[in-house]
Design an enzyme around this catalytic site. Sequence first.
Site, PDB file in Angstrom:
ATOM      1  N   GLY A   1      72.143  26.728   0.870  1.00 52.03           N
ATOM      2  CA  GLY A   1      72.803  25.850   1.826  1.00 52.03           C
ATOM      3  C   GLY A   1      72.231  24.450   1.896  1.00 52.03           C
ATOM      4  O   GLY A   1      72.776  23.603   2.620  1.00 52.03           O
ATOM      5  N   TYR A   2      71.144  24.179   1.198  1.00 58.44           N
ATOM      6  CA  TYR A   2      70.537  22.852   1.243  1.00 58.44           C
ATOM      7  C   TYR A   2      71.235  21.936   0.231  1.00 58.44           C
ATOM      8  O   TYR A   2      71.123  22.133  -0.987  1.00 58.44           O
ATOM      9  CB  TYR A   2      69.043  22.908   0.916  1.00 58.44           C
ATOM     10  CG  TYR A   2      68.207  23.673   1.907  1.00 58.44           C
ATOM     11  CD1 TYR A   2      68.677  23.984   3.183  1.00 58.44           C
ATOM     12  CD2 TYR A   2      66.918  24.092   1.574  1.00 58.44           C
ATOM     13  CE1 TYR A   2      67.893  24.686   4.089  1.00 58.44           C
ATOM     14  CE2 TYR A   2      66.131  24.788   2.476  1.00 58.44           C
ATOM     15  CZ  TYR A   2      66.622  25.097   3.733  1.00 58.44           C
ATOM     16  OH  TYR A   2      65.847  25.788   4.617  1.00 58.44           O
ATOM     17  N   GLN A   3      71.948  20.949   0.779  1.00 60.21           N
ATOM     18  CA  GLN A   3      72.649  19.974  -0.061  1.00 60.21           C
ATOM     19  C   GLN A   3      73.527  20.661  -1.114  1.00 60.21           C
ATOM     20  O   GLN A   3      73.518  20.304  -2.293  1.00 60.21           O
ATOM     21  CB  GLN A   3      71.682  19.000  -0.727  1.00 60.21           C
ATOM     22  CG  GLN A   3      71.064  17.965   0.194  1.00 60.21           C
ATOM     23  CD  GLN A   3      70.191  18.567   1.275  1.00 60.21           C
ATOM     24  OE1 GLN A   3      70.606  18.671   2.423  1.00 60.21           O
ATOM     25  NE2 GLN A   3      68.980  18.963   0.906  1.00 60.21           N
TER      26      GLN A   3
END
Length: 346
Positions: A60-62
């Site tokens: 979900g990070y970037q």
Amino acid sequence: MQYTKLGNSDLTVSRICMGCMGFGDAKNGQHSWTLDEAHAREIIRRGLELGVNFFDTAIGYQSGTSEQYLGRAIRDFARREEVVVATKFLPRTQEEIAAGITGQQHIARMLDTSLKNLGLDYVDLYIYHMWDYETPIYDVLDGLNQAVKAGKVRYIGISNCFAYQLAKANALAEREGFAKFVSVQGHYNLIFREEEREMARLCAEDNIAMTPYSALAGGRLSKRPGETSKRLEEDSYAKFKYDATAKQDEVIIQRVAELAENRGVSMTEISLAWLLTKVTAPVVGATKLHHIDGAAKAVELTLSPDEIAYLEAEYVPHKLVGVMAQNTPAAAREQHVWSTGNQTLQ
């Protein structure tokens, strides 16, 4: 650098885990302070030079670009068997639920995407990013166990859960012969200590590693009152978590500054040295080289019992904030905090 075992696993990890939420293509995230790949690689390489072998990221990070940056750097700067790579998966989306995608199928899809992003055959630690009230915990544990049996995951961890949920999950896993959670990644630092009520006690009794995020409270525990930075000014999620208690937290932050001056070290070193007396390996985000330098130095700093008591004395209870405040069935459905496009995840 010092090293330790990660809970009931055979993974040997550095006492500092590098958090990679700040790495990734800014076009795919909400954070203006997110680092591009060239700068992320510099920090990862510096961490490796300092002995950091434990890295934490998430799909979900970037939009997965954090995983991509980390994977390429690991391949270029380290030997795979010498590093411990952790990534996290999100709960099912409402679209997947409507389409009949099971929890097991969802985990298999998410894991394969993460492995592709990372360019790896397996991850050492696969973390359940937050409790999914729409999916039976049996399905989650079964899906994770299948990943372990397939050799794509060595161990599993959990994040953003309550102690009763972790205890319930591991009891079910033990009954069914599934892999159990060996670590928990919760919100814990010197100005937010609610994990001490139940989670810390459960982890101590069951030898579950605590690898907390927000170790420096979004930078608040590394700067004197009045000092600022681009992240402090622009990180809206950190403001959401900490602004309401800024006045009471400032008393503790001032004590950190005082001890740092007395000991001739940075506030980062004081704050993390305190946390290192409580947990296995805090997840420390770094967007500048001196951030990881300070984190590594903290491992070598020993606080006296009197200093620890001085730092802890003024703490008062805090309300749950962020993901944990939304960690109920009704709140999750209402606020849709499980969307894969949500970049406020920790």
